[in-house]
Design a protein around this motif. Structure first.
Motif, PDB file in Angstrom:
ATOM      1  N   THR A   1      54.635   5.729  -1.845  1.00 28.33           N
ATOM      2  CA  THR A   1      54.499   4.705  -2.025  1.00 28.33           C
ATOM      3  C   THR A   1      55.701   3.704  -1.420  1.00 28.33           C
ATOM      4  N   LYS A   2      57.320   3.944  -1.259  1.00 32.81           N
ATOM      5  CA  LYS A   2      57.683   3.502  -0.763  1.00 32.81           C
ATOM      6  C   LYS A   2      57.471   3.238   1.163  1.00 32.81           C
ATOM      7  N   GLU A   3      56.670   5.023   1.471  1.00 32.55           N
ATOM      8  CA  GLU A   3      56.258   4.424   3.092  1.00 32.55           C
ATOM      9  C   GLU A   3      55.607   3.471   2.962  1.00 32.55           C
ATOM     10  N   LYS A   4      54.413   4.004   2.186  1.00 31.12           N
ATOM     11  CA  LYS A   4      53.282   2.715   2.611  1.00 31.12           C
ATOM     12  C   LYS A   4      54.192   0.991   2.926  1.00 31.12           C
ATOM     13  N   LEU A   5      54.530   1.189   1.862  1.00 29.22           N
ATOM     14  CA  LEU A   5      55.000  -0.393   1.656  1.00 29.22           C
ATOM     15  C   LEU A   5      56.434  -0.681   3.084  1.00 29.22           C
ATOM     16  N   ILE A   6      56.798   0.335   3.666  1.00 23.22           N
ATOM     17  CA  ILE A   6      57.456  -0.278   4.775  1.00 23.22           C
ATOM     18  C   ILE A   6      56.615   0.082   5.691  1.00 23.22           C
ATOM     19  N   ASN A   7      55.318   0.685   6.331  1.00 23.21           N
ATOM     20  CA  ASN A   7      55.010   0.832   7.324  1.00 23.21           C
ATOM     21  C   ASN A   7      54.311  -0.908   7.190  1.00 23.21           C
ATOM     22  N   ALA A   8      53.666  -1.179   6.013  1.00 19.05           N
ATOM     23  CA  ALA A   8      53.038  -2.930   5.659  1.00 19.05           C
ATOM     24  C   ALA A   8      53.939  -3.381   6.132  1.00 19.05           C
ATOM     25  N   ALA A   9      55.341  -3.649   5.751  1.00 18.40           N
ATOM     26  CA  ALA A   9      56.018  -4.363   6.054  1.00 18.40           C
ATOM     27  C   ALA A   9      56.644  -4.152   7.155  1.00 18.40           C
TER      28      ALA A   9
ATOM     29  N   ILE B   1      52.930  -8.076   1.648  1.00 18.69           N
ATOM     30  CA  ILE B   1      53.161  -6.598   2.240  1.00 18.69           C
ATOM     31  C   ILE B   1      52.469  -5.483   0.711  1.00 18.69           C
ATOM     32  N   ALA B   2      52.680  -5.850  -0.262  1.00 20.14           N
ATOM     33  CA  ALA B   2      52.318  -4.989  -1.543  1.00 20.14           C
ATOM     34  C   ALA B   2      50.294  -4.835  -1.289  1.00 20.14           C
ATOM     35  N   ARG B   3      50.210  -5.821  -0.423  1.00 23.04           N
ATOM     36  CA  ARG B   3      49.014  -5.829  -0.185  1.00 23.04           C
ATOM     37  C   ARG B   3      48.095  -5.348   0.761  1.00 23.04           C
ATOM     38  N   THR B   4      48.662  -5.280   1.949  1.00 17.05           N
ATOM     39  CA  THR B   4      48.239  -4.400   2.473  1.00 17.05           C
ATOM     40  C   THR B   4      48.654  -3.381   2.590  1.00 17.05           C
ATOM     41  N   ALA B   5      49.859  -2.810   2.132  1.00 23.77           N
ATOM     42  CA  ALA B   5      50.324  -1.308   1.603  1.00 23.77           C
ATOM     43  C   ALA B   5      49.370  -0.803   0.257  1.00 23.77           C
ATOM     44  N   GLY B   6      48.342  -1.501  -0.282  1.00 24.43           N
ATOM     45  CA  GLY B   6      47.900  -1.460  -1.361  1.00 24.43           C
ATOM     46  C   GLY B   6      48.625  -0.487  -2.748  1.00 24.43           C
ATOM     47  N   VAL B   7      49.600  -1.866  -2.711  1.00 26.27           N
ATOM     48  CA  VAL B   7      49.771  -1.516  -4.358  1.00 26.27           C
ATOM     49  C   VAL B   7      50.094  -2.630  -4.915  1.00 26.27           C
ATOM     50  N   THR B   8      50.616  -3.341  -5.790  1.00 20.76           N
ATOM     51  CA  THR B   8      50.727  -4.741  -7.074  1.00 20.76           C
ATOM     52  C   THR B   8      52.189  -4.540  -6.219  1.00 20.76           C
ATOM     53  N   GLU B   9      51.753  -6.327  -6.557  1.00 20.95           N
ATOM     54  CA  GLU B   9      53.481  -6.894  -5.663  1.00 20.95           C
ATOM     55  C   GLU B   9      54.820  -6.566  -6.242  1.00 20.95           C
ATOM     56  N   LEU B  10      53.565  -5.795  -8.170  1.00 23.15           N
ATOM     57  CA  LEU B  10      55.560  -5.651  -8.860  1.00 23.15           C
ATOM     58  C   LEU B  10      55.582  -4.231  -8.567  1.00 23.15           C
ATOM     59  N   THR B  11      54.899  -3.269  -8.065  1.00 23.53           N
ATOM     60  CA  THR B  11      55.834  -1.727  -7.713  1.00 23.53           C
ATOM     61  C   THR B  11      56.302  -2.303  -6.368  1.00 23.53           C
ATOM     62  N   LEU B  12      56.081  -2.849  -5.373  1.00 27.43           N
ATOM     63  CA  LEU B  12      57.316  -2.901  -3.960  1.00 27.43           C
ATOM     64  C   LEU B  12      58.256  -3.418  -5.300  1.00 27.43           C
ATOM     65  N   PHE B  13      58.305  -4.416  -6.412  1.00 28.00           N
ATOM     66  CA  PHE B  13      59.535  -4.274  -6.526  1.00 28.00           C
ATOM     67  C   PHE B  13      60.720  -3.831  -7.550  1.00 28.00           C
TER      68      PHE B  13
END
Lengths: 199, 199
Positions: B7-15, B32-44
Motif C-alpha cells: 500500500t505504501k508503495e502504491k501511494l508513493i508511486n501515485a504521489a 493521491i489516495a484515489r490514484t493509488a486506489g485506496v482511501t485518504e484515511l489509509t494514506l494517513f
DNA sequence: TTATATAGTAAGCAATTACTTACATTATGA
DNA sequence: TCATAATGTAAGTAATTGCTTACTATATAA
C-alpha cells in the motif's frame, strides 16, 4: 494614473520575490500585499485575481535574449575572448534574473505555455544569436563544420547547468573569481576539445 | 506486513506521478489516495502526514549515480565510444527518472536540504565518476591537462540542459534518432573542440 | 471647491484541504 | 477458529485562502 501603476509595480516586485522563494501556490495574496506595503484589497483592485497578477508578472519580466546587443562588437575580439565575453555576460544575466529563472523552473507545471514562452525566448533566443556567430566564423573557415545551433546549445547548456548547480541547487553565489576561472576552463574545452592531439 | 508496504508503495508511486505533474502544494491527499486506489484515511494511517509521505518518496527515489556500474567497462572502448556510451546512458537515466528530475526542479523551495541532497547525489555523483575517468586518461597521456571535475561538469551540463530543454520545457520526448545524432555532435565537440586547427 | 482616482478599514463568505474520530468489514496467519 | 492487521465508510473539524462588500479617508487636478 501614475499612482496606480506604481502600486502595480510594487505588487509585481513583491510577487516576484515571494513566488521565486516559495512558489505560486505557497505565496498568499495577503503576503504579497503586505510585502508591497499595500492592502490585500488593493491587490485585487489592481489585478482582479492572483492569477492575473502572476500573468502580468510573467509578461513584464519576459526577458529578451541576453546577447543580441553584444554580438556586433564580437568581431573585433579573438574567438577565445569572444566566447569568454559571451559566457560571462550570459552568467551575469542569469544572476540578475535569478528570481525569474527560479520561477521558470518551479512553475512550469502551473502555466506550461506561458512559462515555456518566457524560457524559450531567453534561452533559445540567446542560443540562436550565438549559433549565427558560429556560422559566420565557419564561413570564414575559422571553425570546423559542426552544427552551429547544437554547438550553441552545448555551450549555453554547460553554462546554464553550472549556474543552476551553484546558484539554485547549492544556493551559493558564484563569485567573480570562480566565474573567471571556470569560464576560462569551459571556453578552453569548447575551443580545443579534450583530446591531446588536436583534431 | 507485506500488505502494508504494498500500500505504501502504491501511494508513493501515485504521489510521485501527481507531484511531478502538479507540484507538492497542487496535489491533494485525496487525489493521491484515489490514484493509488485506496482511501485518504489509509494514506494517513500509513504515513501520518502528507509531508512524511513526501519525505519517504524522496528517500526512496533518492537515486544513485547513473554511471558507477558503467565505468569499469569503459576501458575497452575508444574514448569517443566511451563518451557516447556515457552520454546515452546518462540521458536514458534522466528519461527514466523524469518525474523525480521534475520534482527536484520544482520543489527545491519547499525542501531545500532534502532535494539538494537528492540532486547532488545524482548529478554530482555521476560527475565525480566521469571526472575519475578523465583523470585516468590524463595520466596515460591521452588527454590534455584540463581540470577533470570541471570538464565532467561541462559534459554532463550540456547533456542535462539538452534534456531539460527538450523533455521538460518543450515537453517533447527525445527520440532515439535525435539522441544518437545530437549525442554524436556533443561528443565530437567535447573531444575535438570547435576550432579548425586542433590545439 | 469639488469631482475623481486611489487606497484603507473591517468584516466576512464560500470553498478547499490536511487531518481526525468512531465504527464496521475483510483478509491473513497461527 | 480466532486474534490481529489492514482497509473501508461516513462525518466532521479547524485552519487557510482567494475574493467580496460596504463604507471611509485622502490626494490631486480642474
Amino acid at each position: 494614473m501614475t499612482k496606480a501603476s506604481e502600486t502595480k509595480e510594487k505588487l509585481i516586485n513583491a510577487a516576484l520575490k515571494l513566488i521565486s522563494q516559495k512558489g505560486y501556490l505557497g505565496t498568499t495574496t495577503r503576503e504579497i500585499a503586505r510585502t508591497a506595503g499595500v492592502t490585500e484589497l488593493t491587490l485585487f483592485r489592481r489585478f482582479g485575481s492572483k492569477q492575473r497578477l502572476f500573468e502580468e508578472l510573467l509578461a513584464r519580466h519576459m526577458f529578451l535574449p541576453a546577447l543580441r546587443e553584444l554580438l556586433p562588437g564580437l568581431g573585433s575580439l579573438s574567438y577565445e575572448e569572444a566566447l569568454r565575453t559571451v559566457a560571462t555576460r550570459f552568467l551575469l544575466s542569469l544572476k540578475e534574473r535569478k528570481p525569474m529563472v527560479k520561477i521558470t523552473h518551479s512553475e512550469i507545471n502551473l502555466y506550461p505555455e506561458k512559462i515555456r514562452k518566457v524560457y524559450l525566448q531567453f534561452i533559445d533566443g540567446t542560443t540562436v544569436d550565438l549559433a549565427r556567430y558560429f556560422q559566420a566564423l565557419q564561413k570564414k573557415g575559422l571553425l570546423r563544420g559542426f552544427a552551429p545551433e547544437l554547438a550553441a546549445r552545448a555551450f549555453m547548456g554547460m553554462l546554464f547547468s553550472y549556474f543552476r548547480t551553484e546558484e539554485i541547487m547549492k544556493g551559493a553565489a558564484i563569485t567573480k573569481k570562480m566565474m573567471e576561472r571556470d569560464v576560462g576552463q569551459f571556453v578552453d574545452i569548447f575551443i580545443h576539445g579534450t583530446l591531446r592531439n588536436g583534431s
